[in-house]
Every structure is written in structure tokens, then in C-alpha cells.
Write an enzyme that holds these catalytic residues in place. Sequence first.
Site, short mmCIF file in Angstrom:
data_model
loop_
_atom_site.label_atom_id
_atom_site.label_comp_id
_atom_site.label_asym_id
_atom_site.label_seq_id
_atom_site.Cartn_x
_atom_site.Cartn_y
_atom_site.Cartn_z
N GLU A 139 -1.90 6.67 -4.88
CA GLU A 139 -2.64 5.44 -5.21
C GLU A 139 -3.43 4.86 -4.03
OE1 GLU A 139 -1.12 2.92 -8.62
OE2 GLU A 139 0.65 3.11 -7.33
N HIS B 126 -0.26 -3.00 -1.89
CA HIS B 126 -0.02 -2.73 -3.31
C HIS B 126 1.49 -2.60 -3.49
CE1 HIS B 126 0.27 -1.07 -7.24
NE2 HIS B 126 0.73 0.09 -6.79
N HIS C 233 5.13 -3.19 -6.38
CA HIS C 233 5.68 -3.35 -7.74
C HIS C 233 6.81 -4.38 -7.69
CE1 HIS C 233 4.78 1.28 -7.59
NE2 HIS C 233 3.67 0.61 -7.78
N HIS D 218 2.74 -2.62 -14.15
CA HIS D 218 2.72 -1.79 -12.95
C HIS D 218 3.09 -2.57 -11.69
CE1 HIS D 218 0.04 1.11 -10.33
NE2 HIS D 218 1.20 0.87 -9.78
ZN LIG Z 1 1.72 1.47 -7.91
#
Ligand SMILES: [Zn+2]
Length: 241
Positions: free
Chosen positions: A76, A95, A97, A165
Site C-alpha cells: 500500500e 496509514h 487500521h 479498512h
Molecule cells: Zn491498509
Amino acid sequence: MNFDLLIEELVTANRILAHEDVVDSFGHISVRHPERPDRYLLSRARAPDCIEADDIMEFTLDGTPVDARERKPYLERFIHGAIYEARPEVRSVVHNHSPSVIPFGVTRQKLRPLLHMCASIGHEVPTWDSGEHFGDTALLVESMEMGRDLARFLGAGRTALMRGHGCVVAGTSIRHAVFTSVYLEANAKLQMQAMALGEVKFLTPGEVDTIIARTGPFTINRAWENWCRRADRPVRALDNE
Ligand SMILES: [Zn+2]
């Protein structure tokens, strides 16, 4: 900050995000290259709490490794390059979760700041839905096309949720991105607790703007020093940002 210290700062940021429960075995933080704005630095694919300086790789904005040396990059990574491409002032991207933000990405309930420390997340956190333009996927941002769609959605904002996500955070420095990420998770958890008690009085737009204008290095470095201690990492150059 010289290049080696910046690498150490990025390692520290990974450890802090792990210790503050923003990332677990997944999630990542990058920093724009200090001399090459068309490149960024990001670990190889590894759990953040395990990351060492040798894991940090260099990428062009389209996600191509500059000198991979057998290291496998995060799938990602395109999230990072697409945001740097769209936002010249952004110097660090997270980024993750983090668990408490997820419910807000899958319901109509908007995530909004309710605690003064959380104003950095912005007035409201919008939710990007990968299914809107890309249909049924594994929900991972696996291409520049998806990354650019997410970056367009983020616009000039600091934070966005990703449906089913996680979320993305854009900051003006590593410490700023870490600060916002920690308080994004904190706000989400507190908002669910407050909503269970009744109607929530959120910060007003004017309060958010006033707090953001006052949140500078003094505040961010105070948190950074504490988080370094908790993550067993050295504190460096507190006055450099
Ligand atoms: Zn992710």
C-alpha cells in the site's frame, strides 16, 4: 535535521505508533525525502515495532523503489506517493487500521473532534469508499490509480477514513503526523464512549481553528518526548521543528 537523524526519527515514529496502539502488525508512516521532494522514505514491509534503520527504503512518488536491495516494499505504499504528489506542503503520511476509527468508516456517524487535544484531526473526518470507483477489491490501495483517488478525496484535509479498512493522516512533519494519528484514535474511542451516554457536544469550528493555530512545536514536542520514553527510544532535537 540531517539524513541519518531523519531515518532514526522515522524508526522512532514507527515504534511510537506501535506503542500507542495506532498500528499493530500493519500500518505505516513515511517522510518526504529532505533533499528530493519527488521521493519519500518508508520501511520495507515489516511490523512497525520491529523496524530498524536498515529497513527504511527510498521510493519515487509513483512507488518505485530506488535501491530495493532484496527488501520487499509495502503493497500500500501508493497511498504515500499519491498524497506527496498532490500536496507539496505535506512532509509525512501515516496509514493505519487503528481499531476505534473503523466503526465511523462503516456507519453514517461522522467522526468529529470533541476533546481539545484532538482538534488536529480537523473539523470532520470524511470517509473514502474504495468501492465507489473500484468496485469489489481487497480494499487495499494497490495502485497509483487508487492512491490518487484517495489523495483527491483527502483534498486539503489532514485526515480521512477508509471504509472497512482504516484511515490516512497527512502532516507537516513526522511528529505532527504521529501526533494527529494518536489523537485521531483517542477521539474515536472517546466519541463512542460519549455517544453511549447521550448527545455529544463537539468542539465548534471556531474552537477547532483556535486550537490548531496554537498547536505548535511546544505542544507536539512535549508529547513526542513522552512517547519516546514509553517506546524506549532516544529523544532527539526537541527544538528543531
Ligand atoms: Zn491498509
